[in-house]
Design a protein around this motif. Structure first.
Motif, PDB file in Angstrom:
ATOM      1  N   GLN A 155      65.785 106.496 126.097  1.00 47.89           N
ATOM      2  CA  GLN A 155      65.292 105.817 126.963  1.00 47.89           C
ATOM      3  C   GLN A 155      64.019 104.971 126.523  1.00 47.89           C
ATOM      4  N   VAL A 156      64.171 103.678 127.257  1.00 48.61           N
ATOM      5  CA  VAL A 156      63.113 102.593 126.654  1.00 48.61           C
ATOM      6  C   VAL A 156      61.936 102.645 127.662  1.00 48.61           C
ATOM      7  N   HIS A 157      60.623 102.700 127.037  1.00 42.61           N
ATOM      8  CA  HIS A 157      59.381 102.444 127.879  1.00 42.61           C
ATOM      9  C   HIS A 157      59.005 101.197 127.153  1.00 42.61           C
ATOM     10  N   ARG A 158      58.521 100.302 127.946  1.00 37.97           N
ATOM     11  CA  ARG A 158      57.753  99.374 127.688  1.00 37.97           C
ATOM     12  C   ARG A 158      56.536  98.782 127.968  1.00 37.97           C
ATOM     13  N   MET A 159      55.578  98.248 127.391  1.00 34.96           N
ATOM     14  CA  MET A 159      54.250  98.187 127.679  1.00 34.96           C
ATOM     15  C   MET A 159      53.550  97.083 127.050  1.00 34.96           C
ATOM     16  N   SER A 160      52.420  96.668 127.625  1.00 35.25           N
ATOM     17  CA  SER A 160      51.968  95.538 127.025  1.00 35.25           C
ATOM     18  C   SER A 160      50.993  95.855 125.596  1.00 35.25           C
ATOM     19  N   PRO A 161      51.113  95.283 124.653  1.00 35.59           N
ATOM     20  CA  PRO A 161      50.565  95.859 123.294  1.00 35.59           C
ATOM     21  C   PRO A 161      49.080  95.200 123.199  1.00 35.59           C
ATOM     22  N   VAL A 162      48.668  94.707 124.308  1.00 34.31           N
ATOM     23  CA  VAL A 162      46.984  94.374 124.339  1.00 34.31           C
ATOM     24  C   VAL A 162      46.273  95.682 124.464  1.00 34.31           C
ATOM     25  N   CYS A 163      45.426  95.644 123.438  1.00 32.19           N
ATOM     26  CA  CYS A 163      44.326  97.018 123.519  1.00 32.19           C
ATOM     27  C   CYS A 163      43.618  96.717 124.718  1.00 32.19           C
ATOM     28  N   THR A 164      43.238  97.850 125.485  1.00 31.22           N
ATOM     29  CA  THR A 164      42.270  97.686 126.702  1.00 31.22           C
ATOM     30  C   THR A 164      41.061  97.649 126.547  1.00 31.22           C
TER      31      THR A 164
END
Ligand code: FES
Length: 518
Positions: free
Chosen positions: A455-464
């Motif tokens: 299963q694919v989980h997508r997120m922003s790679p921009v460190c918070t």
């Protein structure tokens, strides 16, 4: 997966005797401490003894699940910088460096003895050896400086242990080692016995320093109002930049190999390479385990192009060659070290804040830095002078370390280039199960984790924290930020500060389609 990574350290088969609940209500206290590692719990211990009401919170489900559980728990008055370099940065104050870390060692021994903590505390010598002829002068310099501080140093023309290579070597006695989690769990019980409230699974999401108090908000909606706040979170979450420009996060790797009892003495062994190797024995009932660390590199970066599996292989090969007594490979794990630019920690009242304190910048001596940092912070909160406050002052700028400062600062700046480089994988289809990669989609980058079920989980790679692009860490299955060392688990949840917030979740194609058809 432990809260600090996917691999398992040699300490992790020991469990705490107490589990601590999550915070369920708003509370007031004298001092709130964020982080239940050595720094946080030791500060709580000392402040509670002074009569302060203390609350400790930790985002992890159990105490000591952060980087404490990944240390090799060598107690010394050496940091990752040789004394010759520390002398260049700090001049005659190197005596205070030695004295303060000695305090850290002695205090751990004293707490363990007073509370009957069976943590395998053992005084051991260290052997510092030079595998290359050109490094002998490093040992000469260390010897001279240490002897100038009154430390007894023995010189050997070869490591004085049968079967080890004939490298020139110096020996210093009366350093120490512990089983770090046995110590930490015992310390947590001692702290609880002093009336300190400890709450786990309680993550701080904001810190607001006001005129007379500090307000901490937690992820679950509770608040803690305190007079003083201590962030003891490996890397402080209480500020945006400041100290983060003066320290760099490094990944370090450790292997553990079986050794027959009596085949090697209980001792620390370090070499003079860069990055150097650090070695000790761990006592087990039927055999010992030799743990060897090294292969360090900046977190989230791979400057020398080495794959992480390759790092373990090199480390194991070096260990077997240097210590032929070693047998079966039992452990491989990694951990995070915060390296300050001038070789010592940042401990005490934070720059402009009246009531916010930090303990960070372990620089390879996390156990003793945490303990001496707790002393400095306790004394400052109690309004007392401390002989080491000025040396470890978090807002200091050590001009003689300016070259290091520029190097680390430019590293952070340089990382913004990741916005324009290609991704780590061409497409989601190319990512194997149990792995992640940053992929490029047009002008944007996306961090994609494919779990064991595909299963694919997508997120922003921009460190918070302040917006660098994270990189996939294949060993610990985490997203690591190359700028100031924040780390996020496979699904984007914060594991390590300075970031406080999780990576932003992005919809998968299926989720987008489902939303569109509603
Ligand atoms: Fe500072 Fe990521 S840790 S930008």
């Amino acid at each position: 997966m432990n809260s600090s990574g996917y691999t398992t350290s040699v300490w992790m088969d020991v469990s705490p005797s107490s589990e601590f609940p999550a915070l369920q209500k708003n509370i007031d206290c004298d001092v709130c401490i964020i982080g239940a590692g050595i720094a946080g719990l030791t500060t709580a211990y000392q402040l509670a003894q002074e009569g302060k009401s203390v609350v400790v919170i930790d985002k992890n489900p159990l105490v000591s699940q952060g980087e404490t559980s990944r240390s090799t728990a060598q107690l010394t008055y050496f940091t990752d910088y040789p004394y010759s370099q520390l002398q260049r940065f700090h001049g005659k104050d190197i005596r205070l460096i030695r004295e303060s870390h000695q305090y850290g060692m002695d205090t751990i021994e004293q707490i363990a003895r007073e509370h009957g903590i069976d943590c395998d505390f053992r005084r051991v010598p260290v052997f510092l050896f030079a595998p290359r002829d050109k490094d002998v002068k490093t040992i000469d310099q260390e010897q001279e400086i240490l002897q100038g501080m009154g430390v007894e140093v023995l010189r050997h023309h070869r490591i004085p242990v049968a079967g080890l290579p004939d490298y020139p070597c110096m020996e210093v006695q009366e350093l120490a080692q512990i089983h770090v989690l046995k110590y930490m769990y015992g310390l947590a019980e001692a702290v609880k016995g002093l009336g300190v409230q400890i709450y786990c699974s309680t993550r701080a999401v904001s810190i607001d320093e006001r005129e007379d108090d500090v307000l901490v908000q937690t992820e679950n909606g509770q608040s803690i109002r305190c007079t003083d706040l201590v962030t003891a979170t490996n890397s402080p979450i209480s500020e945006t930049l400041g100290v983060h420009l003066k320290q760099a996060a490094f990944r370090t790797y450790v292997v553990g190999l079986k050794v027959e009892k009596g085949a090697l003495p209980y001792a620390l062994f370090w070499d003079t390479l860069d990055p150097y190797h650090y070695v000790r024995l761990v006592e087990m009932p039927d055999h010992d385990i030799l743990i060897a660390g090294g292969e360090d590199h900046h977190t989230g970066r791979n400057e020398d192009g080495g794959e992480t599996e390759e790092r373990f292989r090199c480390l194991t090969e070096w260990t077997r060659k240097t210590f032929p007594q070693t047998g079966e490979l039992l452990y491989e794990w990694s951990g995070q070290v915060m390296e300050s630019v001038d070789g010592i920690g940042y401990n005490g009242r934070h720059a402009d804040d009246k009531h916010v304190y930090i303990i960070t910048g372990d620089t390879g001596s996390g156990t003793t830095n945490a303990t001496l940092g707790a002393r400095i912070v306790t004394d400052q909160i109690m309004g007392r002078d401390n002989p080491w406050s000025e040396l470890y002052r978090p807002s200091r700028v050590t001009l003689r370390a300016a070259d290091q400062l520029i190097k680390e600062g430019s590293l952070a700046f340089w990382q913004f280039k990741d916005y324009v480089t290609p991704g780590e994988a061409d497409a989601t289809a190319n990512i194997p199960a149990g792995a992640g990669a940053v992929i490029r989609e047009g002008l944007q980058k996306v961090a994609v984790y494919k779990d064991e079920n595909g299963q694919v989980h997508r997120m922003s790679p921009v460190c918070t924290h302040v917006g660098c692009i994270v990189h996939w860490n294949e060993v610990e299955r985490s997203w690591d930020c190359p700028c100031h060392g924040s780390r996020f688990d496979s699904y984007g949840k914060v594991m390590n500060g300075p970031a406080i917030s999780d990576l932003e979740k992005l919809e998968t194609k299926q989720e987008k389609n489902a939303a569109g058809s509603r």
